[in-house]
Design an enzyme around this catalytic site. Structure first.
Site, PDB file in Angstrom:
ATOM      1  CG  ASN A 162       0.601   3.263   4.367  1.00 42.99           C
ATOM      2  OD1 ASN A 162       0.368   3.266   5.570  1.00 42.99           O
ATOM      3  ND2 ASN A 162       1.606   2.603   3.832  1.00 42.99           N
ATOM      4  CG  ASP A 166      -0.250  -0.013   2.552  1.00 45.57           C
ATOM      5  OD1 ASP A 166       0.936  -0.429   2.610  1.00 45.57           O
ATOM      6  OD2 ASP A 166      -0.858   0.431   3.550  1.00 45.57           O
ATOM      7  CG  ASP A 195       4.050   0.101   1.716  1.00 45.30           C
ATOM      8  OD1 ASP A 195       3.511  -0.999   1.818  1.00 45.30           O
ATOM      9  OD2 ASP A 195       3.802   1.049   2.491  1.00 45.30           O
ATOM     10  CB  THR A 202       4.550  -4.189   2.835  1.00 40.03           C
ATOM     11  OG1 THR A 202       4.136  -3.673   1.564  1.00 40.03           O
ATOM     12  CG2 THR A 202       5.714  -5.143   2.653  1.00 40.03           C
ATOM     13  CG  PHE A 224      -1.710   1.512   9.683  1.00 45.10           C
ATOM     14  CD1 PHE A 224      -2.711   2.437   9.947  1.00 45.10           C
ATOM     15  CD2 PHE A 224      -1.502   1.130   8.361  1.00 45.10           C
ATOM     16  CE1 PHE A 224      -3.494   2.965   8.924  1.00 45.10           C
ATOM     17  CE2 PHE A 224      -2.278   1.654   7.334  1.00 45.10           C
ATOM     18  CZ  PHE A 224      -3.270   2.575   7.620  1.00 45.10           C
ATOM     19  CG  ASN A 225       0.339  -2.907   7.521  1.00 42.08           C
ATOM     20  OD1 ASN A 225      -0.055  -1.837   7.060  1.00 42.08           O
ATOM     21  ND2 ASN A 225       1.568  -3.367   7.350  1.00 42.08           N
ATOM     22  CG  ASP A 267       5.890  -1.774   4.759  1.00 40.60           C
ATOM     23  OD1 ASP A 267       5.427  -2.413   5.723  1.00 40.60           O
ATOM     24  OD2 ASP A 267       5.255  -0.867   4.181  1.00 40.60           O
TER      25      ASP A 267
HETATM   26  C1  BDR Z   1       2.887  -0.207   8.661  1.00 48.21           C
HETATM   27  O1  BDR Z   1       1.838   0.726   8.501  1.00 48.21           O
HETATM   28  C2  BDR Z   1       2.078   1.526   7.382  1.00 48.21           C
HETATM   29  O2  BDR Z   1       1.872   2.867   7.675  1.00 48.21           O
HETATM   30  C3  BDR Z   1       3.487   1.238   6.932  1.00 48.21           C
HETATM   31  O3  BDR Z   1       3.578   1.309   5.517  1.00 48.21           O
HETATM   32  C4  BDR Z   1       3.747  -0.142   7.421  1.00 48.21           C
HETATM   33  O4  BDR Z   1       3.296  -1.113   6.497  1.00 48.21           O
HETATM   34  C5  BDR Z   1       3.615   0.098   9.950  1.00 48.21           C
HETATM   35  O5  BDR Z   1       2.748  -0.018  11.025  1.00 48.21           O
HETATM   36 CA    CA Z   2       2.820  -0.540   4.194  1.00 50.34          CA
END
Ligand code: BDR
Ligand code: CA
Length: 310
Positions: A39, A10, A15, A124, A165-166, A241
């Site tokens: 993202n 993303d 990434d 990622t 986050f992911n 990533d």
């Molecule tokens: C992850 O969240 C995204 O903001 C970054 O690209 C990474 O994959 C880190 O928490």
């Molecule tokens: Ca990412």
């Protein structure tokens, strides 16, 4: 023989750096880049992937856009980290090629089906596309060598106190992937927060003096201050990533443990948490190779080596 991989991402600044590390690595054969919503919006992450491959002169790599939103939730983006375009202040060239007509899931399924050898999936971003793939094409699981993903953490969060986050963006998808039975390697926050780019490392990358190195340095210029001003107090920018690609290129830089990991999808305060059973307390067999340590200097040297190939 180079290892065949598909990168589902993303982009997103880190990434983009992961792509830069992978796309000229002689030991990797990048079969496709597919994009997820995370993202930034799905339109922007797809556009960025095309622009990055144009910059890196890899228009031969197949690109497909993925699901527009998480499986069961509204999309949450991270424009506060990656900016309005998802690329910080970095201007990419206008894409000079098109994505394929298939969706990400269709493209990955076709590549798995027709490949004579299993393919490694590198993830990622949020795991929406991969969860759909595993649900709709479960017969192809045996064609997946391994899924190497950035997400989660052992007792760590960056979006909530306990969620990365992911995983937070699409916890239901992540739980499908984690319990799928496919071999998994997890680069979570506990290791990515050790993969720090320090200010002097950015100058080292800038001095490489090629267009990709210049773009990576400019991305890091945008990304580093966010880390330096964060109350977590890290002295550098976490290369989340890129850890996935670094593990594929140089696993000797890492330490890891085989552990059971699940994703919290229901909790009042804990949605998106990766529950890592560090001491085998729930009696379930390990399903994930959890990366626990990285040799930071070795990782930076590897980044520099990869970016120098352009
Ligand atoms: C992850 O969240 C995204 O903001 C970054 O690209 C990474 O994959 C880190 O928490
Ligand atoms: Ca990412």
């Amino acid at each position: 023989m180079p290892r065949p991989i598909i990168i589902d991402c993303d982009p997103g600044l880190d990434d983009a750096i992961a792509l830069a590390m992978a796309l000229r690595a002689p030991t990797l054969d990048v079969k496709a880049v597919t994009t997820s919503a995370g993202n930034q919006t799905p339109q922007k992450t797809l556009h960025n992937a095309l622009g990055l491959l144009t910059l890196m002169q890899r228009q031969d790599v197949l690109v497909a856009g993925g699901a527009a939103k998480p499986l069961m939730r509204d999309l949450v983006i991270a424009d506060y980290v990656h900016g309005d375009t998802g690329m910080g202040n970095t201007h990419l060239p206008a894409p000079d090629f098109q994505p394929v007509k298939q969706t990400a899931v269709e493209l990955i399924a076709d590549l798995l089906r027709t490949s004579s050898e299993p393919i490694t999936l590198v993830v990622t971003g949020p795991m929406t596309n991969i969860a759909l793939l595993l649900s709709q094409h479960s017969e192809l699981k045996s064609k997946i060598e391994r899924i190497v993903f950035m997400g989660g953490g052992m007792n760590a969060g960056n979006t909530t106190p306990v969620a990365e986050f992911n995983i937070y963006v699409d916890p239901e998808a992540a739980e499908i992937v984690l319990q799928s039975g496919v071999p998994l390697t997890m680069a979570g926050l506990n290791v990515t927060h050790q993969a720090l780019v320090l200010p002097q490392d950015i100058e080292r990358i800038r001095s490489i003096n090629n267009p990709v190195a210049a773009a990576v340095a400019s991305m890091l210029d945008f990304y580093l201050p966010l880390y330096l001003s964060h109350p977590r107090g890290l002295p550098g920018a976490a290369m989340h990533d890129p850890c996935t690609i670094a593990w594929l290129l140089a696993p000797e830089l890492f330490e890891s443990r085989e552990l059971w990991v699940g994703v919290e999808t229901q909790g009042q305060y804990t949605v998106g948490m990766t529950v890592v059973d560090e001491f085998g307390q729930n009696g379930k067999p390990a399903n994930v190779e959890v990366l626990t340590h990285i040799n930071r200097q070795g990782f930076i040297d590897l980044m520099v080596e990869c970016v120098s190939r352009y």
